[in-house]
Design an enzyme around this catalytic site. Structure first.
Site: not given
Ligand code: NDP
Length: 496
Positions: A174, A227, A232, A249, A283, A384
């Protein structure tokens, strides 16, 4: 726009069961970029069913054949580079200078890397008992749910997909709702490459509905999530109901420590690039700077001047170094943090506002923003922000810098800038992070492991270590003695 994007379920490029759609907005100008399928739980159920149907055959497919398919997929992506680069830029604002050099080329490279690496995967042989032969075999986890963010949409998806597939898992992927376009194109390439039906399934739709349906589905054996830390934690809570493993992550609030003996040119270059590349939406970007007294004034002066030279503008222009944030809410959140930092007494040294050129006026832009900060507990130094907004603090010595750097609930990465490598090594021993660089920040390649500690998550992407995320060791014990070993003094079956 106008393109008929399809999800991928059971080898078929199809529409969601309810035939609903959602909009993808170009954050550079807030115009409609595309209309894409919006799935529901029904589609997740179908995707998980297809992945389960495919898993036994895929698992027992010769790894060389799985590898060949990954290489084929890489070649197809590469052949579509010119189409994918503008799509990637349009959906989340990453400048074309970045998407053409990193996002798109890195995806096939990652597939090829994993296609080779996976073939060297081994189990263990264990000398536990001379009268037995003991070993482990690596087995795929089964059906893996891959949930990915928007800041590197294609690369993040492929960095999960490649190790999952080479190790013999089937997947339900997804992508993020605001930037799903290149992953939807990937679905087309999966079909073109000839992957067996159901091995790769791609569904799009809101995280709270589609993402959670994946996490909650009993047919999913593991979720690999990148995310936000808040999301998470929610996924881990849901997964704990079935004791399902979650690879995570998560977010970061990464420190950069600049000591008196640092190479000033290098530190300024490293800071400017790492903090503002991709508008700070990495990130691993540094957003907290601890700079030693003796170099502080010179570093701050040069850093502010360098960041002021970053070209902010239309991400489609090859000269642009920094585009918009991914969508308006990201910009609004960054502006709230900026306002709060001002009210709490941080001194604004650069930026803090939107650009107002004709090509940026309607987009989700924030200028590179640097604050001088006196208090590490401020949200600016703890939360963040995921934007081009950073805080700098003056520190007396390396010990104070380490203490402040570790004063965070995150532990993704950090860097120390010094010409004394021995001192640097001893300092990074004390940093509670997953990656620590000396005189570098944001160097991440396929060969090196990536992942955090604390609330940044605990798993590894990339490198040989990623294979552990998608396999488990099945322990096999073959007894060579005639009778089994027991702790009883008599053979119970021989005593009547
Ligand atoms: P989100 O956590 O908002 O979204 C990530 C994914 O999770 C999306 O596909 C989102 O769907 C989905 N999602 C959202 N809510 C849920 C839920 N309740 N259950 C299951 N899936 C869900 O992150 P962002 O897309 O805003 O990305 C930015 C974040 O990612 C930052 O915190 C960044 O630090 C982190 N990140 C970490 C990395 C690492 O390696 N540690 C690398 C890159 C980013 P939808 O888009 O539909 O909301």
């Amino acid at each position: 726009m106008g393109y008929d994007y399809r999800i991928l379920i059971g080898g078929k490029l199809t529409k969601p069961a309810k035939n609903e759609t959602m909009e993808v907005i170009n954050p550079a100008n807030n115009t409609l970029a595309a209309i894409v399928p919006k799935c529901s739980e029904i589609d997740v159920n179908l995707a998980v069913e297809a992945a389960n149907k495919a898993k036994t055959k895929w698992k027992s497919t010769y790894i060389g054949d799985r590898s060949d398919l990954l290489v084929k997929l890489a070649a197809i992506i590469r052949a579509h580079q010119d189409e994918l680069v503008p799509l990637e830029t349009m959906q989340y604002g990453g400048p074309i200078s970045k998407t053409s050099k990193f996002d798109i080329p890195f995806a096939p490279a990652e597939l090829e890397f994993m296609a080779g690496l996976g073939r060297s995967m081994t189990g263990l042989t264990i000398s536990a008992d001379p009268s037995a032969r003991v070993m482990t075999f690596r087995e795929p986890v089964g059906v893996v749910g891959l949930i990915t963010p928007w800041n590197f949409p294609l690369v993040t998806a492929v960095s999960k997909l490649a190790p999952a597939l080479i190790t013999g898992n089937t997947v339900v992927l997804k992508p993020p709702s605001c930037a799903p376009l290149t992953v939807l194109k990937l679905g087309e390439y999966v079909v073109e490459a000839g992957f067996p039906d159901g091995v790769v399934n791609i569904v799009t739709g809101p995280g709270g509905e589609v993402g959670e349906a994946i996490v909650n589905h009993p047919g999913i054996d593991k979720v690999n999530f990148t995310g936000d830390s808040f999301v998470g934690k929610r996924i881990m809570r849901l997964a704990s109901e079935r004791v399902m493993p979650v690879a995570s992550e998560l977010g970061g609030k990464n420190p950069m420590i600049v000591l008196d003996d640092a190479n000033l040119d290098a530190a300024v270059e490293g800071a400017t690039y790492a903090a503002f590349f991709n508008s700070g939406q990495n990130c691993g970007s540094p957003s907290r700077f601890y700079v030693q007294d003796g170099i502080y004034d010179r570093f701050v002066d040069r850093f502010v001047k360098a960041a002021g030279k970053i070209i902010v503008g239309d991400p489609m222009d090859p000269k642009t170094m920094m585009g918009p944030l991914a969508y308006n809410t990201c910009r609004d959140t960054a502006e709230e943090f900026i306002e709060q930092a001002k009210q709490e007494g941080a001194k604004l040294l650069l930026g803090g506002e939107r650009p107002n050129t004709p090509e940026t006026i309607n987009g989700a832009f924030v200028m590179p923003t640097i604050f001088e900060v006196y208090e590490n507990k401020m949200d600016l130094m703890q939360e963040e922000i995921f934007a081009p907004v950073v805080g700098i603090m003056r520190v007396k010595n390396a010990e104070e810098a380490i203490e402040l750097a570790n004063d965070s609930r995150y532990g993704l990465c950090a860097s120390v800038w010094t010409m004394d490598y021995r001192k640097g090594m001893l300092l990074i021993d004390q940093l509670k992070v997953g990656t620590a660089w000396i005189n570098q920040h944001l160097a991440i390649v396929s060969e090196t492991p990536w992942g955090g500690q604390k609330e940044s998550g605990w798993t590894k992407e990339n490198s040989v270590l990623v294979l552990d995320e998608y396999t488990y060791h099945k322990h096999i014990w073959i007894n060579l003695d005639e009778m089994p070993n027991t702790f009883w003094s008599n053979r119970i079956s021989l005593t009547d």
